[in-house]
Design an enzyme around this catalytic site. Structure first.
Site, short mmCIF file in Angstrom:
data_model
loop_
_atom_site.label_atom_id
_atom_site.label_comp_id
_atom_site.label_asym_id
_atom_site.label_seq_id
_atom_site.Cartn_x
_atom_site.Cartn_y
_atom_site.Cartn_z
N ARG A 50 0.85 -1.20 0.00
CA ARG A 50 0.00 0.00 0.00
C ARG A 50 0.88 1.23 0.00
NH1 ARG A 50 1.84 1.72 3.85
NH2 ARG A 50 0.75 3.66 3.49
N GLY A 51 0.23 2.40 -0.19
CA GLY A 51 1.00 3.64 -0.36
C GLY A 51 1.13 3.86 -1.86
N ALA A 52 0.83 5.08 -2.30
CA ALA A 52 0.69 5.32 -3.74
C ALA A 52 1.89 4.88 -4.59
CB ALA A 52 0.34 6.79 -3.98
N ARG A 84 -7.27 -0.50 -7.05
CA ARG A 84 -7.60 0.63 -6.16
C ARG A 84 -7.73 1.87 -7.04
NH1 ARG A 84 -4.28 1.30 -0.76
NH2 ARG A 84 -6.26 2.20 -0.08
N GLN A 178 -2.40 2.54 9.78
CA GLN A 178 -1.12 2.64 9.08
C GLN A 178 -0.11 3.46 9.88
OE1 GLN A 178 -4.11 2.97 7.66
NE2 GLN A 178 -4.11 2.34 5.52
N ASP A 219 -1.99 10.68 -2.50
CA ASP A 219 -2.32 9.59 -3.43
C ASP A 219 -2.58 10.12 -4.84
OD1 ASP A 219 -2.93 8.36 -0.68
OD2 ASP A 219 -2.81 6.71 -2.10
N ASN A 229 -5.49 12.29 -0.05
CA ASN A 229 -4.62 11.49 0.82
C ASN A 229 -5.50 10.76 1.83
OD1 ASN A 229 -1.88 10.69 1.53
ND2 ASN A 229 -2.18 11.83 3.43
N LYS A 230 -4.87 9.93 2.62
CA LYS A 230 -5.58 9.09 3.59
C LYS A 230 -6.64 9.86 4.38
CE LYS A 230 -5.39 5.59 4.15
NZ LYS A 230 -6.40 4.68 3.52
#
Ligand code: MRU
Length: 319
Positions: A50-52, A84, A178, A219, A229-230
């Site tokens: 995970r993470g862009a 995603r 996270q 992201d 973003n998150k």
């Protein structure tokens, strides 16, 4: 500076894409081997990776795997791109490998480029950290999220190694933690003093004057600077603005999507509500949009970009 080795985070190894399974961290350091593009897509969807930027690299490796197996590449592209929806890096990386004569070589090169981008943006962003700073960050933007040294967390790591940083406050990042699991683990490995807070506790932390700067990743950054973003990033930006604390977004140019005019056009992933509540009705948007006007600066590998972002970002990406 102590950071995870890029190959330890993810790699293409023969007929497998091998990932450090982020669902199991920090308790267990176990690897997950994916043997097809569909398995890589599952790993992306389920947040094993995970993470862009890391999602982009994993997808590129997944496509390369499909190419080496002689699988249908249009199908591989579609299954990976659909894993995603929010991170710009996913489709970007797939377009890069699709256009390459040797997808495996291009995927590995892309990973190496992302490592370089992280290094450069961290150095640019660390210049924004004043001596003795106490920083606040959200989600995980370190090695795990990028395959390199990280974006926002890479910048904080760089600032620490330059003796500028005093402390990092980490929003736990509900619902999947996270921050509490991954960022705290990376900060602990790097020996950087840190404190995990409930996301809702960061407001009083800012109000109490205990935070000098906020650093987050992204992201997708739209052409006008609006940033996805998150979930929980937007409230942090509002709070930072309220308390006159600078709010910085650190991301590679592979996260900038000039084809998306503003945040209104960024697709926001809705995840399984059971990640929030397994018993009661729930909603689970994974990201939110921070309007450009709340962002003090956006830092990429090319430097520090200020408003108006429509000009500074398009100028940088074109260059
Ligand atoms: O749902 P996740 O864990 O993939 O969300 C990740 C984030 O929101 C990160 O902040 C973003 O990808 C930047 S990572 C360098």
């Amino acid at each position: 500076m102590r950071v995870l080795e890029p190959d330890r985070i993810l790699r293409l190894e023969g007929e497998r894409v091998v990932l450090l399974d982020q669902r199991r961290l920090p308790d267990d350091e176990v690897e997950l081997a994916c043997r097809s593009a569909a398995e890589v897509a599952d790993a992306i969807r389920e947040l094993a990776v995970r993470g862009a930027p890391a999602i982009g690299i994993a997808a590129a490796y997944g496509y390369a795997l499909a190419a080496s197996r002689g699988d249908d590449l249009n199908e591989a592209f579609a299954v990976l791109a659909g894993a995603r929806p929010t991170a710009a890096n996913l489709a970007w990386a797939l377009r890069e490998v699709e256009a390459a004569a040797d997808p495996a070589a291009r995927a590995r090169e892309l990973h190496a480029e992302e490592v370089q981008r992280c290094r450069r943006m961290s150095v640019h962003a660390a210049r924004l950290v004043g001596p003795g700073s106490r920083a606040l960050t959200h989600c995980n933007t370190g090695g795990l999220a990028t395959g390199g040294q990280g974006t926002a967390l890479g910048a904080l790591n760089e600032a620490w190694s330059q003796g500028l940083l005093q402390h990092v406050f980490v929003g736990e990042t509900r619902p999947l933690l996270q921050g509490a699991r991954l960022t705290a683990w990376e900060l602990e490995s790097a020996g950087i003093p840190h404190t995990v807070m409930a996301d809702a506790a960061t407001g009083s932390l800012l109000a109490g004057g205990e935070v000098d700067c906020v650093f987050v990743g992204a992201d997708r950054i739209a052409a006008n600077g609006d940033t996805a973003n998150k979930i929980g990033t937007y409230p942090l930006a509002v709070l930072a603005d309220r308390h006159a604390v600078p709010f910085y977004v650190v991301a590679p140019t592979s996260t900038i999507d000039l084809g998306t005019p503003s945040g209104a056009e960024i697709p926001i992933e809705e995840r399984d509500p059971r990640e929030v509540s397994s018993r009661f009705p729930a909603r689970n948007p994974a990201f939110d949009i921070t309007p450009a006007e709340l962002i003090t600066a956006i830092v990429t590998e090319l430097g520090v970009h200020r408003a108006p972002y429509a000009e500074s970002l398009s100028g940088a990406v074109a260059a």
